[in-house]
Design a protein around this motif. Structure first.
Motif: not given
Length: 141
Positions: A5-8, A19-20, A28-29
């Protein structure tokens, strides 16, 4: 470590970074580089994404050693379209009867090409193999 649920983050490093641009063990990004990358662009050992450059990759456009995708280029692979493959190189069988030289039966993009190969092999007819055609009326065992 990022939670689901964390913001990347813009750039994330580590074990399962989100992350982006992600670099790590299971990144994962949008752009993922690592051991098991999952993202739009995945570069690593076992990649899953839209565009992959990996040893073992699964996605839409995949380049690597053992890959599966819609379009693929690799040593071994599966998918509807192989990039850079010569005609007839998509599906091979090596068959022989006792005392016979092994034969290469290949799949061809056109029925006519498969019929010509069937004549060369001394068999009759062709059969469909997905969207391709193979020589001989029946698939060899």
């Amino acid at each position: 470590m990022a939670q689901c649920g964390d913001k990347p983050k813009r750039i994330a490093f580590g074990l399962a970074p989100l992350g982006i641009i992600s670099i790590g063990i299971v990144p994962m990004g949008v752009v993922s580089i690592g051991v098991v990358p999952m993202g739009v662009i995945s570069i690593g050992v076992v990649g899953m994404g839209v565009l992959n450059a990996c040893v073992v990759g699964m996605g839409v456009l995949v380049a690597g050693v053992n890959v599966m995708g819609v379009w693929w280029a690799g040593l071994e692979g599966m998918g509807p379209r192989r990039l850079g493959a010569p005609a007839g190189a998509l599906h091979q069988h090596h068959h022989s009867s006792p005392g016979q030289t092994p034969q290469n039966l290949m799949a061809y993009p056109s029925r006519e090409q498969a019929l010509e190969r069937a004549r060369q092999l001394g068999c009759s007819g062709v059969h469909a193999m997905g969207s391709l055609w193979m020589p001989c009326a029946e698939h060899p065992e």
